[in-house]
Design an enzyme around this catalytic site. Structure first.
Site, PDB file in Angstrom:
ATOM      1  N   SER A  50       0.789  -1.234   0.000  1.00  0.00           N
ATOM      2  CA  SER A  50       0.000   0.000   0.000  1.00  0.00           C
ATOM      3  C   SER A  50       0.819   1.282   0.000  1.00  0.00           C
ATOM      4  O   SER A  50       0.259   2.368  -0.153  1.00  0.00           O
ATOM      5  CB  SER A  50      -0.938   0.018   1.214  1.00  0.00           C
ATOM      6  N   GLY A  52       5.087   3.238  -0.450  1.00  0.00           N
ATOM      7  CA  GLY A  52       6.497   3.152  -0.774  1.00  0.00           C
ATOM      8  C   GLY A  52       6.803   2.272  -1.966  1.00  0.00           C
ATOM      9  O   GLY A  52       6.085   2.244  -2.976  1.00  0.00           O
ATOM     10  N   TYR A  53       7.894   1.523  -1.829  1.00  0.00           N
ATOM     11  CA  TYR A  53       8.324   0.664  -2.927  1.00  0.00           C
ATOM     12  C   TYR A  53       7.417  -0.539  -3.116  1.00  0.00           C
ATOM     13  O   TYR A  53       7.341  -1.100  -4.215  1.00  0.00           O
ATOM     14  CB  TYR A  53       9.773   0.218  -2.703  1.00  0.00           C
ATOM     15  N   TYR A 237      21.994   4.724   9.602  1.00  0.00           N
ATOM     16  CA  TYR A 237      21.236   3.752   8.816  1.00  0.00           C
ATOM     17  C   TYR A 237      22.006   2.433   8.658  1.00  0.00           C
ATOM     18  O   TYR A 237      21.757   1.477   9.391  1.00  0.00           O
ATOM     19  CB  TYR A 237      20.857   4.338   7.454  1.00  0.00           C
TER      20      TYR A 237
END
Length: 390
Positions: A50, A52-53, A237
């Site tokens: 649903s 983003g990627y 990250y």
């Protein structure tokens, strides 16, 4: 019927409401990026379809190769006080697109981590698709309840080894503000919990469940979407607690690649998503990146992914067997230019060295706002039904 004017109200990069017509327009704009190929019988399960990627992969597979499939996501319906989540409206429009294209898609609104969800989805695969050719795993969640013991794990956005300070982008009434954000060191337990939430364990459990039900077509392939990114964002990250989870995801791919299963991670390039916008430093980095080079959109990258999965083009793998869709981002000249802008950025020049206005508009579009062609002064229906099978 429940029509009203929907306005962007929220704090930071989090909005309380989403605009139904704007979210629908976003799906149509994404679909317009796709050049169709001759459809062939392919079936897919997209876990995290649903946003983003995951959303981009769903639309690209559907519109380019006529893939039939099932999408899984966890969204909230409209209430008396709030609209539905943006992913709810995007899913409804994706289902409408599938119907127009004459494809079979079913969208399941449930917790992807739950065994009951897996059971329901596998029943749908058996009844509607027979077996599947592909599974794309794109789940970004802050927490996970382990269905085996009921324990809740919480992910952490923290550094490993030593505290870290990073530049970060915020906004004050639409004006970009450059901040210094301190990042604490993750404990061993916080790292382990982050791996439990964002690592490969749930992905592997989906594959095992499908194998146990004999629902994999010969030549089945599965891809988990991931990100590596720049050295500028690395301490938080890739070298941080999230990075530990991503490393686990990559190890899971190696473990799954047996018994006729092709399993890989796909390293996507930077993009503005609801998950990435919450990470300190990422907003500034992406704004600088957009200033110095043309970003490949999630749909463009998803087209490249499907082209490789279908054999239209050869797999573009690195030495560790990961599909690389991010090479455009990590070239020496691009990273050198971004680093120069990063180091020179101050509060006085932030509006010039970074494409901050573009980034804010992209965040707002995640919720259906700032989409060209949408009348935001008009009332819009917020009570949209979850789609039946397309």
């Amino acid at each position: 019927m429940s029509e009203r004017v929907v306005r962007p109200v929220g704090r930071g990069f989090l909005f309380l409401d989403s605009h139904p017509a704007g979210c629908a327009a976003v799906v149509r704009r994404m679909a317009a990026e796709v050049e169709p190929r001759t459809p062939e019988r392919r079936t897919a399960l997209v876990v995290g379809s649903s946003s983003g990627y995951g959303l981009a992969a769903t639309i690209a597979g559907l519109a380019r190769y006529g893939v039939d499939g099932i999408g899984v996501s966890f969204e909230k319906a409209a209430t008396a006080r709030r609209t539905a989540t943006a992913g709810w409206y995007r899913t409804a429009e994706t289902a409408a697109l599938a119907t127009e294209l004459g494809r079979s898609w079913t969208f399941v609104n449930a917790d992807a981590y739950a065994d009951t969800t897996k059971d329901d989805v596998l029943d749908l695969i058996a009844g509607k698709l027979g077996k599947i050719d592909h599974l794309i795993y794109s789940v970004a969640a802050p927490r996970r309840v382990d269905p085996r013991n009921g324990e809740t794990y919480q992910s952490a956005l923290k550094a490993i080894g030593a505290p870290h300070t990073t530049k970060s982008l915020a906004f004050d009434d639409g004006v970009p503000v450059l901040q210094e954000v301190g990042i604490d060191v993750a404990t061993d337990d916080e790292i382990a919990q982050t791996v439990k939430v964002m690592g490969g364990e749930d992905w592997a459990r989906w594959i095992t469940a499908l194998q146990d039900r004999d629902l994999l077509e010969p030549g089945f392939s599965t891809v988990a979407l991931t990100y590596i990114g720049s050295e500028l964002t690395g301490p938080l990250y890739r070298q941080g607690s999230i990075g530990a989870a991503k490393a686990d995801l990559e190890q899971t791919a190696l473990n799954l690649a047996k018994d006729g299963v092709t399993a890989m991670t796909s390293v996507n390039g930077a993009a503005v998503t609801q998950a990435s916008s919450a990470i300190p430093g990422i907003g500034l980095y992406v704004s600088l990146l957009h200033k110095v080079t043309a970003l490949q959109t999630p749909v463009e990258q998803s087209i490249a992914l499907w082209d490789q999965l279908t054999g239209e083009t050869p797999l573009d793998l690195d030495d560790e067997g990961r599909i690389r869709l991010d090479r455009w981002e990590l070239t020496d000249d691009v990273q050198s230019a971004v680093r120069a802008q990063w180091e020179s950025a101050t509060q006085d020049n932030i509006a010039e060295v970074a494409d901050a206005a573009w980034f804010l508009a992209e965040v707002r579009r995640l919720y259906g706002f700032d989409v060209p062609g949408v009348d935001y002064t008009a009332e819009t229906e917020v009570d949209v039904e979850w789609p039946t099978t397309a």
